[in-house]
Design a protein around this motif. Structure first.
Motif, short mmCIF file in Angstrom:
data_model
loop_
_atom_site.label_atom_id
_atom_site.label_comp_id
_atom_site.label_asym_id
_atom_site.label_seq_id
_atom_site.Cartn_x
_atom_site.Cartn_y
_atom_site.Cartn_z
N LEU A 215 -93.30 23.62 -18.58
CA LEU A 215 -93.03 22.06 -19.52
C LEU A 215 -91.76 23.17 -20.48
O LEU A 215 -90.33 22.35 -20.78
N SER A 216 -92.31 24.33 -20.99
CA SER A 216 -91.25 24.44 -22.05
C SER A 216 -90.47 25.30 -21.31
O SER A 216 -89.08 25.01 -21.60
N LEU A 217 -90.10 25.93 -20.25
CA LEU A 217 -89.12 25.67 -19.48
C LEU A 217 -87.81 25.13 -18.70
O LEU A 217 -86.52 25.59 -19.27
N LEU A 218 -88.33 23.87 -19.25
CA LEU A 218 -87.13 22.55 -18.52
C LEU A 218 -86.14 21.96 -19.81
O LEU A 218 -85.88 21.13 -19.38
N LYS A 219 -87.48 22.81 -20.72
CA LYS A 219 -87.22 22.00 -21.88
C LYS A 219 -85.71 22.83 -22.74
O LYS A 219 -85.02 22.36 -22.40
N ASP A 220 -85.95 24.10 -22.17
CA ASP A 220 -85.19 24.84 -22.44
C ASP A 220 -83.78 25.00 -21.25
O ASP A 220 -82.65 25.26 -21.36
N LEU A 221 -84.02 24.32 -19.86
CA LEU A 221 -83.65 24.75 -19.15
C LEU A 221 -82.90 23.30 -19.07
O LEU A 221 -81.53 23.38 -18.87
N PHE A 222 -82.93 22.51 -19.72
CA PHE A 222 -82.39 21.02 -19.31
C PHE A 222 -81.49 20.66 -20.83
O PHE A 222 -80.42 21.17 -21.14
N SER A 223 -81.92 21.97 -21.57
CA SER A 223 -80.80 22.11 -22.98
C SER A 223 -79.62 22.51 -23.24
O SER A 223 -79.03 22.96 -23.44
N TYR A 224 -80.07 23.58 -22.14
CA TYR A 224 -78.86 24.77 -21.81
C TYR A 224 -77.82 23.72 -20.43
O TYR A 224 -76.34 24.13 -21.46
N LEU A 225 -78.41 22.85 -19.79
CA LEU A 225 -77.12 22.75 -18.72
C LEU A 225 -77.06 21.06 -19.54
O LEU A 225 -75.66 20.74 -19.75
N LYS A 226 -77.60 20.80 -20.66
CA LYS A 226 -76.30 19.72 -21.00
C LYS A 226 -75.52 20.36 -22.41
O LYS A 226 -75.05 19.51 -22.97
#
Length: 439
Positions: A215-226
């Protein structure tokens, strides 16, 4: 519990027809070896590349990219053609493959020969090996030319990252594919793997992640992509540093929407699994205890809910762009397009005729065969009360006519089916106000 759900979801994404794909790969390789190398080898000169070669493809993948290395003397032969020797080379490879599959659709497509099997296609790219390990391949477009590709360092780097992260690099790449397939936008596999690779380089702590941290990883991943520049023309691919082109940057906008959905969630959020299914589809598993709680909350709707999901009807592999819109009419006269109404944040009122239609269908532009399916989904207490949730997926044509009748946050989705696979999809929200719904 959440970590186990992510692990179970990763399991559902693994390819389940690899044996059949391997058999087709070996038979094509053997046929071309017989034709060009005078051997019967099922392995020599043939290479799986693309997502399958990098081990990041997911269940439902509809294309196998493969290279077949030709003898160097053929390059001289076809390079000496006065006109488009590249096209002549592709035609030669096509004809040899037809000897193995005389009743199968085999066609040239600019840079590859495409063999259409049930539920997937094999794209054979004939190449010539260079001294540095890269390959020269034919491009028959615009009169013909030779191009260079270098997939082996990409495969090597992917293999390294998979081992270095205890397979989590692969799982994250696969979940990004599941996300883009469910949301319904085009994003090339090499771009997916390249950006996930860059994400792991930026956040090295995730190299030792577990499913409990997803869950933390996905938050950071989507933050990175956006946060990426949607207008950036290309990124340098993992391993090879080849340019991976970005045609429209739509993934940046989609990542921002995804990030906003999950940024405030934690393991105890009541709507956590609902949101994860909004991102990844109904195949994201819900623990039994959470499922029972949700069923009790929505028991009122369960008796009349016939909703269908495209993932349960067809493999989904979004490879083409699709865009739909809706013409809003009153008494037969056009008032406005629905997407314009949504941008202006104006309400959609009762007694409106809605004509949904396709504005862009990339697979039609490529002159490939396809079927169109539609889904209309009503939501909200009025839809439940009147037993009008709908949600069935039905085959149709390029337009679908509906009418507003009661309020609620409804939506309409369109799917393009090619060779038994959903290869494009798009949806549009239909926020109806003043006691109205779609019927």
């Amino acid at each position: 519990m959440l970590g186990q759900a992510f692990e179970d979801f990763a399991d559902t994404l693994q390819i389940d027809n690899m044996e059949d794909i391997d058999t087709k790969f070996q038979s094509i390789t053997k046929r071309l070896n017989t034709s060009y190398w005078e051997t019967n080898s099922e392995e020599d000169h043939g290479y799986k590349v693309g997502s399958l070669g990098r081990y990041t493809a997911i269940k439902g993948v509809s294309d196998l990219d493969m290279l077949f290395v030709l003898p160097d003397e053929l390059y001289t032969q076809y390079n000496n053609y006065k006109e488009n020797g590249q096209s002549a080379l592709l035609q030669s490879v096509k004809n040899e493959i037809k000897k193995k599959y005389p009743k199968t659709i085999v066609r040239g497509d600019g840079q590859v020969v495409v063999i259409t099997f049930s539920n997937y296609e094999v794209e054979v790219c004939p190449v010539f090996e260079e001294a540095d390990g890269s390959y020269t391949y034919p491009d028959s477009n615009n009169g013909g030319k030779w191009k260079r590709t270098d997939p082996m360092p990409e495969i090597g780097e992917s293999e390294y990252m998979i081992e270095h992260t205890d397979e989590h690099f692969k799982y994250v790449c696969q979940m990004v594919r599941a996300w883009k397939n469910h949301i319904g936008f085009k994003m090339g596999g090499l771009l997916v793997d390249t950006l996930v690779h860059k994400f792991f380089n930026k956040y090295p702590s995730y190299e030792s992640t577990t499913f409990d941290n997803y869950l933390s990883l996905l938050k950071d991943l989507f933050s990175y992509l956006k946060g990426l520049n949607k207008d950036q023309k290309y990124w340098n691919a993992l391993g090879s540093n080849q340019q991976v082109y970005n045609k429209d940057g739509i993934f940046v906008e989609k990542a921002e929407v995804a990030y906003n959905k999950i940024k405030d969630l934690d393991d105890d959020s009541e709507d956590l699994y609902e949101v994860l299914q909004e991102l990844f589809g109904k195949n994201f598993p819900i623990p039994e205890t959470v499922q029972k709680s949700a069923e009790s909350r929505y028991a009122m709707a369960s008796y009349s809910d016939k909703e269908q999901f495209i993932e349960n009807l067809f493999p989904v592999d979004i490879r083409y762009s699709l865009k739909i819109d809706c013409e809003v009419k009153q008494n037969g006269f056009r008032e406005i397009l629905l997407r314009t109404l949504l941008r202006q944040r104006k309400p959609l009122l009762i007694n409106k005729e809605l004509t949904f239609f396709i504005t862009k269908n990339e697979i039609e532009e490529k002159e490939l065969s396809y079927d169109i399916h539609w889904k209309v989904r009503n939501r909200g207490p009025e839809a439940i009360k009147k037993k009008m949730l709908r949600g069935e997926i039905v085959r149709g044509n390029g337009t679908k006519i509906e009418r507003t009748s009661f309020k609620g946050g409804h939506y309409v989705e369109c799917y393009i089916i090619h060779n038994g696979v959903c290869v494009a999809r798009d949806s549009i929200d239909v926020p109806i106000a003043i006691e109205s719904y779609i019927r």
